[in-house]
Design a protein around this motif. Structure first.
Motif, PDB file in Angstrom:
ATOM      1  N   ILE A  56      55.893 122.569  76.521  1.00 26.42           N
ATOM      2  CA  ILE A  56      54.483 122.553  76.149  1.00 26.42           C
ATOM      3  C   ILE A  56      54.042 123.899  75.600  1.00 26.42           C
ATOM      4  CG2 ILE A  56      52.144 122.286  77.019  1.00 26.42           C
ATOM      5  CD1 ILE A  56      53.233 120.271  79.022  1.00 26.42           C
ATOM      6  N   GLY A  57      54.421 124.979  76.260  1.00 30.53           N
ATOM      7  CA  GLY A  57      54.003 126.295  75.813  1.00 30.53           C
ATOM      8  C   GLY A  57      54.951 126.826  74.754  1.00 30.53           C
ATOM      9  N   ILE A  58      54.425 127.047  73.544  1.00 31.77           N
ATOM     10  CA  ILE A  58      55.245 127.517  72.422  1.00 31.77           C
ATOM     11  C   ILE A  58      54.550 128.703  71.773  1.00 31.77           C
ATOM     12  CG2 ILE A  58      56.129 126.923  70.131  1.00 31.77           C
ATOM     13  CD1 ILE A  58      56.395 124.045  71.087  1.00 31.77           C
ATOM     14  N   TRP A  59      55.312 129.733  71.487  1.00 35.87           N
ATOM     15  CA  TRP A  59      54.768 130.923  70.846  1.00 35.87           C
ATOM     16  C   TRP A  59      55.674 131.344  69.679  1.00 35.87           C
ATOM     17  CZ3 TRP A  59      55.085 129.928  75.961  1.00 35.87           C
ATOM     18  CH2 TRP A  59      53.894 129.974  76.714  1.00 35.87           C
ATOM     19  N   HIS A  60      55.062 131.812  68.614  1.00 33.46           N
ATOM     20  CA  HIS A  60      55.784 132.370  67.479  1.00 33.46           C
ATOM     21  C   HIS A  60      55.170 133.714  67.111  1.00 33.46           C
ATOM     22  CE1 HIS A  60      56.615 128.038  67.026  1.00 33.46           C
ATOM     23  NE2 HIS A  60      57.774 128.421  66.530  1.00 33.46           N
ATOM     24  N   ALA A  61      56.006 134.661  66.730  1.00 34.92           N
ATOM     25  CA  ALA A  61      55.497 135.935  66.253  1.00 34.92           C
ATOM     26  C   ALA A  61      54.725 135.720  64.956  1.00 34.92           C
ATOM     27  CB  ALA A  61      56.658 136.899  66.014  1.00 34.92           C
ATOM     28  N   ASP A  62      53.725 136.553  64.722  1.00 34.94           N
ATOM     29  CA  ASP A  62      52.916 136.421  63.508  1.00 34.94           C
ATOM     30  C   ASP A  62      53.778 136.512  62.251  1.00 34.94           C
ATOM     31  OD1 ASP A  62      50.002 138.202  64.815  1.00 34.94           O
ATOM     32  OD2 ASP A  62      50.625 136.101  64.969  1.00 34.94           O
ATOM     33  N   SER A  63      54.835 137.307  62.307  1.00 37.07           N
ATOM     34  CA  SER A  63      55.663 137.529  61.124  1.00 37.07           C
ATOM     35  C   SER A  63      56.448 136.296  60.706  1.00 37.07           C
ATOM     36  CB  SER A  63      56.629 138.691  61.378  1.00 37.07           C
ATOM     37  OG  SER A  63      57.451 138.415  62.507  1.00 37.07           O
ATOM     38  N   VAL A  64      56.576 135.320  61.591  1.00 34.23           N
ATOM     39  CA  VAL A  64      57.365 134.131  61.268  1.00 34.23           C
ATOM     40  C   VAL A  64      56.555 132.837  61.342  1.00 34.23           C
ATOM     41  CG1 VAL A  64      59.437 135.280  62.127  1.00 34.23           C
ATOM     42  CG2 VAL A  64      58.207 133.682  63.618  1.00 34.23           C
ATOM     43  N   LYS A  65      55.312 132.940  61.754  1.00 35.33           N
ATOM     44  CA  LYS A  65      54.477 131.735  61.827  1.00 35.33           C
ATOM     45  C   LYS A  65      54.439 131.043  60.487  1.00 35.33           C
ATOM     46  CE  LYS A  65      51.270 132.595  65.605  1.00 35.33           C
ATOM     47  NZ  LYS A  65      49.906 133.044  65.983  1.00 35.33           N
ATOM     48  N   ASP A  66      54.431 129.738  60.520  1.00 38.86           N
ATOM     49  CA  ASP A  66      54.385 128.883  59.320  1.00 38.86           C
ATOM     50  C   ASP A  66      55.707 128.844  58.579  1.00 38.86           C
ATOM     51  OD1 ASP A  66      51.110 130.220  58.648  1.00 38.86           O
ATOM     52  OD2 ASP A  66      51.653 128.413  59.774  1.00 38.86           O
ATOM     53  N   ARG A  67      56.698 129.629  59.041  1.00 39.48           N
ATOM     54  CA  ARG A  67      58.019 129.564  58.411  1.00 39.48           C
ATOM     55  C   ARG A  67      59.095 129.161  59.418  1.00 39.48           C
ATOM     56  NH1 ARG A  67      60.420 133.953  56.505  1.00 39.48           N
ATOM     57  NH2 ARG A  67      59.364 135.397  57.923  1.00 39.48           N
ATOM     58  N   PHE A  68      58.986 129.652  60.654  1.00 36.88           N
ATOM     59  CA  PHE A  68      59.970 129.351  61.691  1.00 36.88           C
ATOM     60  C   PHE A  68      59.348 128.411  62.720  1.00 36.88           C
ATOM     61  CE2 PHE A  68      62.544 133.598  61.509  1.00 36.88           C
ATOM     62  CZ  PHE A  68      62.681 133.439  60.142  1.00 36.88           C
ATOM     63  N   THR A  69      60.177 127.546  63.284  1.00 40.42           N
ATOM     64  CA  THR A  69      59.717 126.635  64.328  1.00 40.42           C
ATOM     65  C   THR A  69      60.750 126.564  65.438  1.00 40.42           C
ATOM     66  OG1 THR A  69      58.529 125.284  62.704  1.00 40.42           O
ATOM     67  CG2 THR A  69      58.932 124.311  64.872  1.00 40.42           C
ATOM     68  N   ILE A  70      60.302 126.851  66.654  1.00 38.40           N
ATOM     69  CA  ILE A  70      61.183 126.709  67.808  1.00 38.40           C
ATOM     70  C   ILE A  70      60.977 125.324  68.399  1.00 38.40           C
ATOM     71  CG2 ILE A  70      59.529 127.666  69.474  1.00 38.40           C
ATOM     72  CD1 ILE A  70      61.935 129.000  70.884  1.00 38.40           C
ATOM     73  N   SER A  71      62.070 124.731  68.868  1.00 35.20           N
ATOM     74  CA  SER A  71      61.973 123.412  69.492  1.00 35.20           C
ATOM     75  C   SER A  71      63.055 123.284  70.548  1.00 35.20           C
ATOM     76  CB  SER A  71      62.105 122.306  68.450  1.00 35.20           C
ATOM     77  OG  SER A  71      63.384 122.342  67.847  1.00 35.20           O
ATOM     78  N   ARG A  72      62.920 122.227  71.334  1.00 33.74           N
ATOM     79  CA  ARG A  72      63.857 121.988  72.426  1.00 33.74           C
ATOM     80  C   ARG A  72      64.452 120.615  72.269  1.00 33.74           C
ATOM     81  NH1 ARG A  72      61.425 120.754  78.190  1.00 33.74           N
ATOM     82  NH2 ARG A  72      61.106 118.821  77.051  1.00 33.74           N
ATOM     83  N   ASP A  73      65.710 120.488  72.647  1.00 35.75           N
ATOM     84  CA  ASP A  73      66.352 119.184  72.658  1.00 35.75           C
ATOM     85  C   ASP A  73      65.845 118.435  73.882  1.00 35.75           C
ATOM     86  OD1 ASP A  73      69.674 118.072  71.914  1.00 35.75           O
ATOM     87  OD2 ASP A  73      68.153 117.047  73.120  1.00 35.75           O
ATOM     88  N   ASN A  74      65.086 117.393  73.677  1.00 42.01           N
ATOM     89  CA  ASN A  74      64.475 116.682  74.804  1.00 42.01           C
ATOM     90  C   ASN A  74      65.475 115.852  75.596  1.00 42.01           C
ATOM     91  OD1 ASN A  74      61.851 117.662  74.450  1.00 42.01           O
ATOM     92  ND2 ASN A  74      61.469 116.181  72.832  1.00 42.01           N
ATOM     93  N   ALA A  75      66.665 115.707  75.067  1.00 42.31           N
ATOM     94  CA  ALA A  75      67.691 114.971  75.810  1.00 42.31           C
ATOM     95  C   ALA A  75      68.415 115.879  76.798  1.00 42.31           C
ATOM     96  CB  ALA A  75      68.681 114.343  74.848  1.00 42.31           C
TER      97      ALA A  75
END
Length: 120
Positions: A56-75
């Motif tokens: 639920i809690g996701i953070w991105h550095a300002d320098s990569v926002k809108d370009r990088f996306t962190i995600s988790r394998d829900n399986a």
């Protein structure tokens, strides 16, 4: 102990994309948050993105926002990804997968790092 294995780095042209993966094993039940840091030559290590175990809690550095996306394998819960789009030469760095345990306030486990090189 938590072991981290990263993959997915490489050489790409500016504007291209890469996806990094990180699989955690060992004391995974104690993981509170996973994320990515990076370190470019001659520069200090910097935070890139992180995600809570709950996803639920996701953070991105300002320098990569809108370009990088962190995600988790829900399986598997303990595999995370970093989708990197519109890469720039300044994104060139060694990228480290990190884990923060539930009992600490710092990222106390680090992977070996994977090199990302973006050519102009």
């Amino acid at each position: 102990q938590v072991q981290l294995v990263e993959s997915g780095g490489g050489l790409v042209q500016a504007g291209g994309s890469l996806r990094l993966s990180c699989a955690a094993s060992g004391r995974t039940f104690d993981i509170y948050r996973m994320g990515w840091f990076r370190q470019a030559p001659g520069k200090e290590r910097e935070f890139v993105a992180s995600i809570n175990w709950s996803g639920i809690g996701i953070w991105h550095a300002d320098s990569v926002k809108d370009r990088f996306t962190i995600s988790r394998d829900n399986a598997t819960y303990y595999t995370i990804y970093l989708q990197m789009n519109d890469l720039k030469p300044e994104d060139t760095a060694v990228y480290y997968c990190v884990v923060r345990s539930s009992t600490t306030g710092v990222y106390n486990f680090w992977g070996q790092g994977t090199q990302v090189t973006v050519s102009s």
